[in-house]
Write a protein that holds these residues in place. Structure first.
Motif, PDB file in Angstrom:
ATOM      1  N   GLY A  23       0.345  -0.933  -0.302  1.00 17.72           N
ATOM      2  CA  GLY A  23      -0.037   0.232   0.623  1.00 17.72           C
ATOM      3  C   GLY A  23       1.224   1.504   0.111  1.00 17.72           C
ATOM      4  N   SER A  24       2.485   1.072   0.527  1.00 16.75           N
ATOM      5  CA  SER A  24       3.106   2.800   0.476  1.00 16.75           C
ATOM      6  C   SER A  24       3.068   2.711  -0.872  1.00 16.75           C
ATOM      7  CB  SER A  24       4.353   1.962   1.266  1.00 16.75           C
ATOM      8  OG  SER A  24       5.153   1.513   0.175  1.00 16.75           O
ATOM      9  N   ASP A  25       3.199   1.995  -2.016  1.00 15.79           N
ATOM     10  CA  ASP A  25       3.283   2.739  -3.185  1.00 15.79           C
ATOM     11  C   ASP A  25       1.833   3.581  -3.482  1.00 15.79           C
ATOM     12  OD1 ASP A  25       2.222   0.256  -3.777  1.00 15.79           O
ATOM     13  OD2 ASP A  25       2.860  -0.133  -5.325  1.00 15.79           O
ATOM     14  N   VAL A  26       1.086   2.929  -3.546  1.00 18.13           N
ATOM     15  CA  VAL A  26      -0.462   3.633  -3.730  1.00 18.13           C
ATOM     16  C   VAL A  26      -0.624   4.995  -3.216  1.00 18.13           C
ATOM     17  CG1 VAL A  26      -3.329   2.826  -3.821  1.00 18.13           C
ATOM     18  CG2 VAL A  26      -1.548   1.480  -4.452  1.00 18.13           C
ATOM     19  N   ASN A  27      -0.269   5.132  -1.935  1.00 15.74           N
ATOM     20  CA  ASN A  27      -0.477   6.164  -0.737  1.00 15.74           C
ATOM     21  C   ASN A  27       0.634   7.403  -1.128  1.00 15.74           C
ATOM     22  OD1 ASN A  27      -2.428   4.796   0.943  1.00 15.74           O
ATOM     23  ND2 ASN A  27      -0.363   4.201   2.200  1.00 15.74           N
ATOM     24  N   LEU A  28       1.331   7.103  -1.917  1.00 18.75           N
ATOM     25  CA  LEU A  28       2.772   7.692  -2.613  1.00 18.75           C
ATOM     26  C   LEU A  28       2.075   8.575  -3.946  1.00 18.75           C
ATOM     27  CD1 LEU A  28       5.296   9.424  -2.349  1.00 18.75           C
ATOM     28  CD2 LEU A  28       6.067   7.119  -4.123  1.00 18.75           C
ATOM     29  N   ALA A  29       1.823   7.656  -4.366  1.00 19.91           N
ATOM     30  CA  ALA A  29       0.740   7.517  -5.935  1.00 19.91           C
ATOM     31  C   ALA A  29      -0.274   9.104  -5.673  1.00 19.91           C
ATOM     32  CB  ALA A  29       0.697   6.818  -6.522  1.00 19.91           C
TER      33      ALA A  29
END
Length: 121
Positions: A23-29
């Motif tokens: 989920g960290s990549d989705v949150n950053l995006a």
């Protein structure tokens, strides 16, 4: 996890350790896109080697027209090759001397007392 090509008569699975954050990549995006949509930034810097961020970087750069760079925090052998296709404004490699230059001193002191950096840092 199952082996892709298990040896005949050998084990079918192998024990692995997965340390990735989900989920960290989705949150950053999401944060990147929202900041640009809302006009909360003039540009962005993504510090990652995650190929999942290539499309958000591409969208911000080419669809929304905002400058966005990519900095790779991993060793030189693990360049941000997957982010190159997104054509960020710039690509940079973060090397150990850069990280060291950004560290606070081993000991800081304020009116409340001394603050020591953990030895493992």
């Amino acid at each position: 996890m199952r082996l892709a090509f298990p040896p005949i008569g050998g084990p079918q699975t192998i024990e692995v350790v997965k340390t990735e954050e989900k989920g960290s990549d989705v949150n950053l995006a999401t944060a990147l896109l929202l900041d640009v949509f809302r006009g909360n930034c003039d540009g962005a810097l993504v510090i990652s080697n995650d190929a999942d961020l290539a499309e958000p970087v591409r969208a911000v750069r080419h669809e929304l027209g905002a400058p966005v760079g990519a900095a790779n925090p991993y060793p030189y052998g693990r360049r941000t090759i997957d982010l190159v296709g997104a054509r960020p404004t710039f690509l940079r490699q973060i090397n150990p001397s850069m990280l060291k230059a950004c560290q606070l001193p081993d000991l800081l002191q304020d009116a409340q007392g001394k603050i020591r950096r953990p030895s493992r840092w």
